[in-house]
Write a protein that holds these residues in place. Structure first.
Motif, mmCIF file in Angstrom:
data_model
loop_
_atom_site.group_PDB
_atom_site.id
_atom_site.type_symbol
_atom_site.label_atom_id
_atom_site.label_comp_id
_atom_site.label_asym_id
_atom_site.label_seq_id
_atom_site.Cartn_x
_atom_site.Cartn_y
_atom_site.Cartn_z
ATOM 1 N N HIS A 275 14.596 2.204 -14.233
ATOM 2 C CA HIS A 275 15.192 2.057 -15.564
ATOM 3 C C HIS A 275 15.333 3.443 -16.178
ATOM 4 C CE1 HIS A 275 15.775 0.845 -19.780
ATOM 5 N NE2 HIS A 275 16.170 -0.321 -19.286
ATOM 6 N N ARG A 276 16.401 3.638 -16.932
ATOM 7 C CA ARG A 276 16.659 4.970 -17.482
ATOM 8 C C ARG A 276 15.629 5.395 -18.524
ATOM 9 N NH1 ARG A 276 22.184 3.744 -20.978
ATOM 10 N NH2 ARG A 276 21.275 2.305 -22.495
ATOM 11 N N ASP A 277 14.840 4.460 -19.060
ATOM 12 C CA ASP A 277 13.820 4.822 -20.035
ATOM 13 C C ASP A 277 12.446 5.018 -19.411
ATOM 14 O OD1 ASP A 277 15.587 4.838 -22.150
ATOM 15 O OD2 ASP A 277 15.231 2.741 -22.692
ATOM 16 N N CYS A 278 12.310 4.800 -18.104
ATOM 17 C CA CYS A 278 11.036 5.080 -17.451
ATOM 18 C C CYS A 278 10.792 6.591 -17.433
ATOM 19 C CB CYS A 278 11.039 4.545 -16.018
ATOM 20 S SG CYS A 278 10.881 2.754 -15.903
ATOM 21 N N ARG A 279 9.520 6.968 -17.483
ATOM 22 C CA ARG A 279 9.134 8.384 -17.481
ATOM 23 C C ARG A 279 8.124 8.608 -16.363
ATOM 24 N NH1 ARG A 279 6.127 9.162 -22.333
ATOM 25 N NH2 ARG A 279 5.684 6.927 -22.205
ATOM 26 N N ALA A 280 8.111 9.830 -15.826
ATOM 27 C CA ALA A 280 7.178 10.105 -14.736
ATOM 28 C C ALA A 280 6.837 11.585 -14.684
ATOM 29 C CB ALA A 280 7.763 9.665 -13.394
ATOM 30 N N VAL A 281 5.591 11.844 -14.289
ATOM 31 C CA VAL A 281 5.111 13.190 -13.995
ATOM 32 C C VAL A 281 4.550 13.156 -12.585
ATOM 33 C CG1 VAL A 281 3.524 15.044 -14.613
ATOM 34 C CG2 VAL A 281 4.465 13.566 -16.401
ATOM 35 N N THR A 282 4.968 14.078 -11.744
ATOM 36 C CA THR A 282 4.368 14.175 -10.420
ATOM 37 C C THR A 282 3.580 15.471 -10.331
ATOM 38 O OG1 THR A 282 4.798 14.041 -8.036
ATOM 39 C CG2 THR A 282 6.370 15.283 -9.347
ATOM 40 N N VAL A 283 2.388 15.383 -9.747
ATOM 41 C CA VAL A 283 1.485 16.528 -9.626
ATOM 42 C C VAL A 283 1.339 16.854 -8.147
ATOM 43 C CG1 VAL A 283 -0.835 17.398 -10.076
ATOM 44 C CG2 VAL A 283 0.276 15.866 -11.733
ATOM 45 N N GLU A 284 1.686 18.078 -7.789
ATOM 46 C CA GLU A 284 1.641 18.505 -6.390
ATOM 47 C C GLU A 284 1.082 19.924 -6.325
ATOM 48 O OE1 GLU A 284 1.409 19.239 -2.822
ATOM 49 O OE2 GLU A 284 2.178 17.204 -3.225
ATOM 50 N N ARG A 285 0.032 20.103 -5.526
ATOM 51 C CA ARG A 285 -0.633 21.411 -5.486
ATOM 52 C C ARG A 285 0.140 22.434 -4.665
ATOM 53 N NH1 ARG A 285 -5.936 20.241 -1.637
ATOM 54 N NH2 ARG A 285 -4.798 19.677 0.273
ATOM 55 N N ASP A 286 0.967 21.988 -3.713
ATOM 56 C CA ASP A 286 1.729 22.899 -2.865
ATOM 57 C C ASP A 286 3.034 23.276 -3.564
ATOM 58 O OD1 ASP A 286 3.913 23.390 -0.699
ATOM 59 O OD2 ASP A 286 2.022 23.675 0.377
#
Length: 430
Positions: A275-286
């Motif tokens: 959905h266009r109103d969904c939000r996300a943060v992805t955390v990646e150490r590399d």
């Protein structure tokens, strides 16, 4: 009782300017002491008939809104908006800055989308609108489906050519484009062409692009995109496990996901595509993988994905509280599960996948403590075996999913003491 602040009148105005306004908006502008708008909008108002002080919005606009309104508090303020103030307009910003619409009076004008649908004979309810005003061009990618009609709100005069180039790069070079300039004005103009052979130089910055898509690549909206849709170094939640994982994460409009140990970013990308109103943060150490995640998000139409390069749990400290958490790597890092569980909102979902015995044992402990579902996902693919066909088994994935209870709810009954089961019955695996 404290004196109530004066209302702010928000007047929608089109390319036809003063002549296109109804009596009520004209009266509101005549009575205003201060009128705030873009320089182009302010120039549409006649002098001396409209004698208010004219104030142009600075750039960037949003940080200045509160201070500018406060500066002119106690005066009759009118704000100019392009077309309908509440359709990708200044109205949303004003309601958010002022904590609601109570102080606002809206006098809308037909939007550019209304004009465009009227000119083209396209039903508004079946025409998708994509705004590229202040948004990355790749935002358009998610809306590209064979046979669909789109209206694209342009950022400037260069947007039509950029849209044509993106369509061509995404396999939709045969799409037909109609650029509608200065809709509603006496000098309104229409430009036609195909995406792959777009012939027109930049024209008027006040334009809207109508896109009629023909045949082109299939663009599924459900979780489980093909693995080759992602650029990857092998750190990728595979297609069938990904679909099962998104099913229990259960994205809903407006919700925020933490994707911890992003890998190739596939879980966060497909969460956002829901959905266009969904939000996300992805955390990646590399750092290399973090850059790859950003490229995958752009290529698959969700450039709004926020990528944080850093090691969890330390990198989670300043993030807003999530509605859902997916842990795809680093489960045994000290304090990781505790940090994610503590940050998760009540009613939120936590899902963790692993293929190692060590992480599996940890999930069993958390399952014993908090309940939820512990399943093993096993997938096999048919492959050639000499002149025949056999099954090649992928590494099984152990998945724990749980909903965090409300603090006021009764505690869940814990499973009986002893070893937690590491397998569910076969019919629950996929």
């Amino acid at each position: 009782m404290p004196e109530q602040p004066l209302p702010i009148t928000v007047v929608g105005i089109g390319a036809d300017g003063w002549n296109g306004l109804a009596p009520a908006p004209r009266d509101a502008l005549r009575e205003a002491e201060v009128i705030i708008g873009s320089p182009r909008q302010l120039d549409l108002l006649p002098r001396p008939e409209v004698g208010a002080e004219r104030v142009a919005w600075p750039s960037p606009l949003r940080p200045a809104v509160h201070g500018l309104l406060a500066e002119h508090d106690g005066r009759r303020i009118a704000v100019l908006a392009s077309g309908d103030p509440m359709f990708y307009g200044i109205g949303r910003t004003l309601t958010e800055v002022l904590d609601g619409p109570d102080r606002l009076r809206f006098l809308p004008h037909p939007s550019s989308v209304s004009y465009a649908c009227a000119r083209l004979g396209w039903p508004m309810e079946s025409t998708e609108v994509v705004s590229l005003v202040g948004r990355p061009l790749d935002t358009l990618t998610l809306a590209l489906h064979p046979g669909r009609r789109l209206l694209v709100l342009s950022a400037d005069a260069a947007t039509p050519a950029a849209v044509a180039a993106l369509l061509t790069a995404r396999g939709h070079g045969a799409a037909r484009l109609t650029v509608l300039e200065k809709l509603g004005h006496a000098s309104e103009r229409r430009l036609l062409g195909s995406a792959e052979d777009w012939p027109h130089p930049p024209g008027d910055p006040l334009n809207l692009i109508a896109v009629q898509l023909g045949d082109g690549p299939h663009n599924s909206l459900v979780p489980g995109l093909p693995d080759d849709a992602y650029e990857s170094d092998g750190q990728l939640t595979k297609r069938h496990v990904r679909a099962a994982t998104l099913a229990v994460l259960a994205p809903s409009p407006g919700e925020l996901l933490w994707d911890v140990g992003g890998g190739s970013g596939s879980i966060a990308v497909e969460w956002l595509r829901a959905h266009r109103d969904c939000r996300a943060v992805t955390v990646e150490r590399d750092a290399v993988r973090a850059e790859r995640i950003a490229r995958n998000a752009a290529a698959l139409g969700v450039p709004r994905l926020r990528v944080v390069s850093g090691a969890a749990p330390a990198a989670l400290a300043e993030l807003p509280a999530p509605d859902a958490v997916f842990i795809g790597g680093g489960l045994t890092a000290p304090g990781l599960l505790e940090s994610c569980w503590s940050a998760l909102r009540p009613g939120g979902r936590l899902v963790a996948n692993t293929v190692t015995l060590e992480s599996e044992a940890l999930l069993a402990q958390w399952y014993r403590r908090h309940g939820g579902d512990l399943v093993r996902l096993a997938v096999a693919h048919a492959v050639p075996v000499g002149g025949f066909t056999g099954w090649r088994q992928a590494m099984p994935v152990t998945q724990w999913s749980v909903v965090k209870p409300d603090a006021t709810a009764s505690p869940a009954v814990e499973p009986p003491a002893g070893d937690a089961p590491l397998n569910t019955p076969q019919e629950n695996a996929s």
